[in-house]
Design a protein around this motif. Structure first.
Motif, mmCIF file in Angstrom:
data_model
loop_
_atom_site.group_PDB
_atom_site.id
_atom_site.type_symbol
_atom_site.label_atom_id
_atom_site.label_comp_id
_atom_site.label_asym_id
_atom_site.label_seq_id
_atom_site.Cartn_x
_atom_site.Cartn_y
_atom_site.Cartn_z
ATOM 1 N N PHE A 157 0.836 -1.205 0.000
ATOM 2 C CA PHE A 157 0.000 0.000 0.000
ATOM 3 C C PHE A 157 0.868 1.252 0.000
ATOM 4 O O PHE A 157 0.580 2.217 -0.712
ATOM 5 N N GLU A 158 1.915 1.241 0.805
ATOM 6 C CA GLU A 158 2.790 2.416 0.882
ATOM 7 C C GLU A 158 3.481 2.696 -0.455
ATOM 8 O O GLU A 158 3.664 3.858 -0.829
ATOM 9 N N LEU A 159 3.845 1.654 -1.171
ATOM 10 C CA LEU A 159 4.560 1.833 -2.439
ATOM 11 C C LEU A 159 3.630 1.931 -3.645
ATOM 12 O O LEU A 159 3.918 2.663 -4.594
ATOM 13 N N TYR A 160 2.539 1.167 -3.595
ATOM 14 C CA TYR A 160 1.668 1.052 -4.778
ATOM 15 C C TYR A 160 0.211 1.210 -4.373
ATOM 16 O O TYR A 160 -0.601 0.304 -4.555
ATOM 17 N N SER A 161 -0.128 2.349 -3.807
ATOM 18 C CA SER A 161 -1.480 2.537 -3.270
ATOM 19 C C SER A 161 -2.561 2.453 -4.348
ATOM 20 O O SER A 161 -3.744 2.277 -4.044
ATOM 21 N N SER A 162 -2.148 2.571 -5.605
ATOM 22 C CA SER A 162 -3.132 2.507 -6.693
ATOM 23 C C SER A 162 -3.550 1.070 -7.016
ATOM 24 O O SER A 162 -4.491 0.842 -7.778
ATOM 25 N N GLN A 163 -2.849 0.085 -6.448
ATOM 26 C CA GLN A 163 -3.163 -1.320 -6.726
ATOM 27 C C GLN A 163 -4.334 -1.793 -5.863
ATOM 28 O O GLN A 163 -4.239 -2.760 -5.111
ATOM 29 N N ASP A 164 -5.459 -1.107 -6.003
ATOM 30 C CA ASP A 164 -6.601 -1.384 -5.131
ATOM 31 C C ASP A 164 -7.088 -2.824 -5.223
ATOM 32 O O ASP A 164 -7.412 -3.438 -4.202
ATOM 33 N N LEU A 168 -7.094 -5.334 -2.133
ATOM 34 C CA LEU A 168 -8.392 -5.832 -1.675
ATOM 35 C C LEU A 168 -8.419 -7.356 -1.663
ATOM 36 O O LEU A 168 -8.875 -7.970 -0.687
ATOM 37 N N THR A 169 -7.912 -7.975 -2.714
ATOM 38 C CA THR A 169 -7.883 -9.435 -2.792
ATOM 39 C C THR A 169 -7.036 -10.033 -1.683
ATOM 40 O O THR A 169 -7.440 -10.997 -1.017
ATOM 41 N N GLN A 170 -5.855 -9.453 -1.458
ATOM 42 C CA GLN A 170 -4.969 -9.969 -0.410
ATOM 43 C C GLN A 170 -5.575 -9.786 0.982
ATOM 44 O O GLN A 170 -5.420 -10.651 1.855
ATOM 45 N N THR A 171 -6.265 -8.679 1.182
ATOM 46 C CA THR A 171 -6.914 -8.437 2.481
ATOM 47 C C THR A 171 -8.045 -9.433 2.705
ATOM 48 O O THR A 171 -8.190 -9.991 3.803
ATOM 49 N N GLU A 172 -8.836 -9.691 1.682
ATOM 50 C CA GLU A 172 -9.920 -10.677 1.799
ATOM 51 C C GLU A 172 -9.362 -12.073 2.059
ATOM 52 O O GLU A 172 -9.913 -12.836 2.869
ATOM 53 N N ASN A 173 -8.267 -12.410 1.390
ATOM 54 C CA ASN A 173 -7.625 -13.712 1.622
ATOM 55 C C ASN A 173 -7.123 -13.826 3.058
ATOM 56 O O ASN A 173 -7.223 -14.890 3.686
ATOM 57 N N LEU A 174 -6.579 -12.729 3.571
ATOM 58 C CA LEU A 174 -6.062 -12.738 4.941
ATOM 59 C C LEU A 174 -7.199 -12.874 5.950
ATOM 60 O O LEU A 174 -7.060 -13.577 6.952
ATOM 61 N N LEU A 197 -11.658 -3.393 8.739
ATOM 62 C CA LEU A 197 -11.642 -1.926 8.666
ATOM 63 C C LEU A 197 -10.722 -1.436 7.552
ATOM 64 O O LEU A 197 -11.030 -0.449 6.874
ATOM 65 N N PHE A 198 -9.594 -2.120 7.350
ATOM 66 C CA PHE A 198 -8.715 -1.742 6.238
ATOM 67 C C PHE A 198 -9.414 -1.985 4.902
ATOM 68 O O PHE A 198 -9.277 -1.190 3.966
ATOM 69 N N LYS A 199 -10.168 -3.056 4.817
ATOM 70 C CA LYS A 199 -10.939 -3.327 3.596
ATOM 71 C C LYS A 199 -11.938 -2.199 3.332
ATOM 72 O O LYS A 199 -12.095 -1.734 2.197
ATOM 73 N N LYS A 200 -12.600 -1.716 4.382
ATOM 74 C CA LYS A 200 -13.514 -0.581 4.235
ATOM 75 C C LYS A 200 -12.766 0.660 3.765
ATOM 76 O O LYS A 200 -13.287 1.441 2.951
ATOM 77 N N PHE A 201 -11.556 0.841 4.287
ATOM 78 C CA PHE A 201 -10.740 1.979 3.887
ATOM 79 C C PHE A 201 -10.434 1.922 2.388
ATOM 80 O O PHE A 201 -10.524 2.940 1.683
ATOM 81 N N LEU A 202 -10.079 0.752 1.904
ATOM 82 C CA LEU A 202 -9.774 0.599 0.482
ATOM 83 C C LEU A 202 -10.986 0.906 -0.396
ATOM 84 O O LEU A 202 -10.840 1.423 -1.509
ATOM 85 N N LYS A 203 -12.171 0.602 0.111
ATOM 86 C CA LYS A 203 -13.387 0.767 -0.682
ATOM 87 C C LYS A 203 -14.055 2.129 -0.498
ATOM 88 O O LYS A 203 -14.972 2.473 -1.239
ATOM 89 N N ALA A 204 -13.597 2.903 0.490
ATOM 90 C CA ALA A 204 -14.205 4.211 0.751
ATOM 91 C C ALA A 204 -14.007 5.140 -0.446
ATOM 92 O O ALA A 204 -12.915 5.202 -1.019
ATOM 93 N N SER A 205 -15.030 5.872 -0.793
ATOM 94 C CA SER A 205 -14.962 6.709 -2.006
ATOM 95 C C SER A 205 -15.440 8.141 -1.777
ATOM 96 O O SER A 205 -15.701 8.867 -2.727
ATOM 97 N N SER A 206 -15.555 8.538 -0.528
ATOM 98 C CA SER A 206 -15.971 9.915 -0.243
ATOM 99 C C SER A 206 -15.429 10.344 1.112
ATOM 100 O O SER A 206 -15.066 9.503 1.948
#
Length: 245
Positions: A157-164, A168-174, A197-206
């Motif tokens: 995330f720190e290096l490639y934050s655009s790789q949503d 997301l896939t790795q977080t769901e797997n974890l 909560l991190f998954k929610k953060f990735l999906k937040a759009s506003s």
């Protein structure tokens, strides 16, 4: 008084009366205090508790009570470095990482050192090196594997934050991995809360979603490593939704 303050007073009394206590009594008191404080820290982070844990572990090293027959348990090695990093004493954590590795059991040394070296890299923002270490390790213990996978996600995330999608896939797997493990209930809930909560953060759009999420992070317990997620929420709100001048 809050539990953190009362424990700090007990700890201060312990330090003051240390000379009059036997080696065994010191070990027993350290075990009780450290177990209690680490449980509290894993439920909800506060800087006061983190500082108290750091002082306790520093004292245990000075008093030579953290060792068993001159050997250091892998979990204590992990705790030492983790608490040093959490209060941003990176130099101290790195010193412990290097100086104490030879007191680990030989068959545990490589795995323990690699895991904790990666944690130090992340704190120093050496994300590429941290990713390299974690990507080339196969951890045998669940209590390494879960935070190692979380650290790998965090570094990406720190290096490639655009790789949503990847994040997301790795977080769901974890999340699924944690659900499948036989962990103490508090640990399992703490990990699941953190990753959901991190998954929610990735999906937040506003901005509204981020503000709502920040409030949820502040009230969710048990929750480990909340300070990192809160910092990323604040950073994103500032960069994507800056205040109107």
């Amino acid at each position: 008084n809050t539990p953190g303050i009362s424990i700090a007073k007990i700890q201060a009394l312990l330090f003051d009366s240390s000379a009059s206590l036997s080696h065994q009594h010191k070990k027993e008191i350290f075990a009780l205090l450290s177990n209690y404080l680490i449980r509290k820290l894993n439920q909800a982070y506060t800087s006061d508790i983190a500082d108290t844990v750091f002082q306790l572990y520093s004292w245990a090293l000075e008093e030579n009570i953290i060792f068993q027959e001159n050997k250091l348990h892998w979990q204590q090695y992990k705790n030492l470095i983790s608490i040093g990093l959490r209060i941003h004493k990176v130099d101290v954590a790195e010193k412990w990482l290097e100086s104490l590795q030879h007191q680990l059991e030989p068959h545990e040394r490589i795995e323990a050192y690699s895991f904790n070296r990666a944690q130090v890299c992340l704190e120093k923002k050496e994300f590429s090196e941290g990713i390299s270490i974690l990507s080339n390790c196969k951890f045998s213990r669940v209590l390494y594997e879960i935070p190692a996978r979380a650290a790998l996600i965090q570094a990406h995330f720190e290096l490639y934050s655009s790789q949503d999608e990847w994040l997301l896939t790795q977080t769901e797997n974890l999340i699924r991995y944690v659900q499948s493990q036989n962990l103490a209930e508090t640990y399992k809930k703490s990990y699941l809360n953190r990753f959901r909560l991190f998954k929610k953060f990735l999906k937040a759009s506003s901005q509204r979603e981020l503000q709502k999420l920040k409030a949820e992070v502040g009230t969710t317990q048990p929750l480990s490593r909340s300070e990192w997620l809160l910092s990323k929420i604040d950073q994103r709100m500032l960069t994507e939704y800056p205040p109107v001048q």
